[in-house]
Design a protein around this motif. Structure first.
Motif, PDB file in Angstrom:
ATOM      1  N   ASN A  45      17.281  -9.020  -8.324  1.00 29.90           N
ATOM      2  CA  ASN A  45      16.839 -10.167  -9.225  1.00 29.90           C
ATOM      3  C   ASN A  45      16.423  -9.595 -10.618  1.00 29.90           C
ATOM      4  O   ASN A  45      15.639  -8.769 -10.928  1.00 29.90           O
ATOM      5  N   SER A  63      13.082 -13.545 -14.928  1.00 29.86           N
ATOM      6  CA  SER A  63      11.770 -13.425 -15.176  1.00 29.86           C
ATOM      7  C   SER A  63      11.023 -14.313 -14.113  1.00 29.86           C
ATOM      8  O   SER A  63       9.862 -14.722 -14.400  1.00 29.86           O
ATOM      9  N   ASP A  64      11.671 -14.637 -12.809  1.00 28.66           N
ATOM     10  CA  ASP A  64      10.660 -15.464 -11.761  1.00 28.66           C
ATOM     11  C   ASP A  64      11.395 -15.108 -10.537  1.00 28.66           C
ATOM     12  O   ASP A  64      12.578 -14.520 -10.515  1.00 28.66           O
ATOM     13  N   ASN A  65      10.709 -15.435  -9.164  1.00 33.18           N
ATOM     14  CA  ASN A  65      11.203 -15.342  -8.150  1.00 33.18           C
ATOM     15  C   ASN A  65      12.278 -16.095  -7.778  1.00 33.18           C
ATOM     16  O   ASN A  65      12.384 -17.290  -8.242  1.00 33.18           O
ATOM     17  N   THR A 119      12.516 -13.585  -0.337  1.00 32.21           N
ATOM     18  CA  THR A 119      12.047 -14.019  -1.653  1.00 32.21           C
ATOM     19  C   THR A 119      12.223 -12.454  -2.520  1.00 32.21           C
ATOM     20  O   THR A 119      11.733 -11.595  -1.862  1.00 32.21           O
ATOM     21  N   HIS A 165      11.224 -10.994  -6.031  1.00 31.46           N
ATOM     22  CA  HIS A 165      10.416 -10.910  -7.146  1.00 31.46           C
ATOM     23  C   HIS A 165      11.123 -10.295  -8.123  1.00 31.46           C
ATOM     24  O   HIS A 165      12.185  -9.452  -8.187  1.00 31.46           O
ATOM     25  N   VAL A 166      10.739 -10.138  -9.375  1.00 34.55           N
ATOM     26  CA  VAL A 166      11.478  -9.939 -10.656  1.00 34.55           C
ATOM     27  C   VAL A 166      11.711  -8.297 -10.278  1.00 34.55           C
ATOM     28  O   VAL A 166      10.657  -7.622  -9.957  1.00 34.55           O
ATOM     29  N   TRP A 172      16.084 -21.142  -7.009  1.00 37.46           N
ATOM     30  CA  TRP A 172      15.024 -20.857  -8.332  1.00 37.46           C
ATOM     31  C   TRP A 172      14.634 -22.070  -8.530  1.00 37.46           C
ATOM     32  O   TRP A 172      15.275 -23.023  -9.346  1.00 37.46           O
ATOM     33  N   ASN A 173      13.518 -22.406  -8.382  1.00 35.38           N
ATOM     34  CA  ASN A 173      12.577 -23.603  -8.468  1.00 35.38           C
ATOM     35  C   ASN A 173      13.447 -24.815  -7.899  1.00 35.38           C
ATOM     36  O   ASN A 173      13.664 -24.539  -6.794  1.00 35.38           O
ATOM     37  N   ASN A 198      16.691 -23.987 -18.366  1.00 37.59           N
ATOM     38  CA  ASN A 198      16.095 -25.613 -18.180  1.00 37.59           C
ATOM     39  C   ASN A 198      16.821 -26.463 -19.370  1.00 37.59           C
ATOM     40  O   ASN A 198      17.328 -26.229 -20.124  1.00 37.59           O
TER      41      ASN A 198
END
Length: 145
Positions: free
Chosen positions: A33, A36-38, A54, A56-57, A81-82, A145
């Motif tokens: 990963n 900057s996010d899980n 999962t 993590h960074v 991711w989200n 985004n």
């Protein structure tokens, strides 16, 4: 009767000999990963579901396996991711076998690395600091985004 015994002997012994004569093709795939996010990943093949993980960074998930004697070995992963997701083949014996390499101290495994970045998925045959040795193979905009 004698021919039947010989046929049974050949059918039992020959496959065993072929398996032993074939060099081991053992691989380790690593997914890192680099965002900057899980992220959530699920990797699997036709025969093995490695489950959900999962990351993590900076975390990584790895597994090792031996390629099949008959037919190709293929592992794919699904990444979330989200609210965004992407899936692709992370190991296809017909494409990646020659790109994964042995490393000193890695035992019998040839290693392949995937790095998740905001702009895509990068491949390397060693886990060097980014960007040295990494090649973007899957272009993404799903992480933006």
């Amino acid at each position: 009767m004698r021919n039947s015994f010989f046929l049974v002997f050949v059918l039992i012994l020959v496959p065993e000999t072929c398996v032993k004569a074939r060099p081991k093709n053992e691989f380790q795939v690593n997914v890192v990963n680099g965002i900057s996010d899980n992220i959530l990943i699920r990797c699997q093949s036709k025969d093995n579901d490695l489950g959900f993980h999962t990351l993590h960074v900076g975390d990584d998930f790895s597994w090792h396996f031996q390629t099949k004697l008959i037919g190709g070995t293929l592992f794919f992963c699904h990444f979330w991711w989200n609210s965004k997701d992407k899936s692709f083949n992370v190991f296809d014996e017909t494409q990646w076998e020659d790109k994964c390499q042995y490393h000193e101290g890695s035992g019998p495994f040839r290693k392949c690395f995937w790095l998740v970045k905001p702009d895509g998925f990068y491949f390397s045959n060693y886990n060097a600091p980014f960007p040295t040795g990494w090649q973007k193979l899957i272009v993404l905009n799903f992480l933006k985004n």
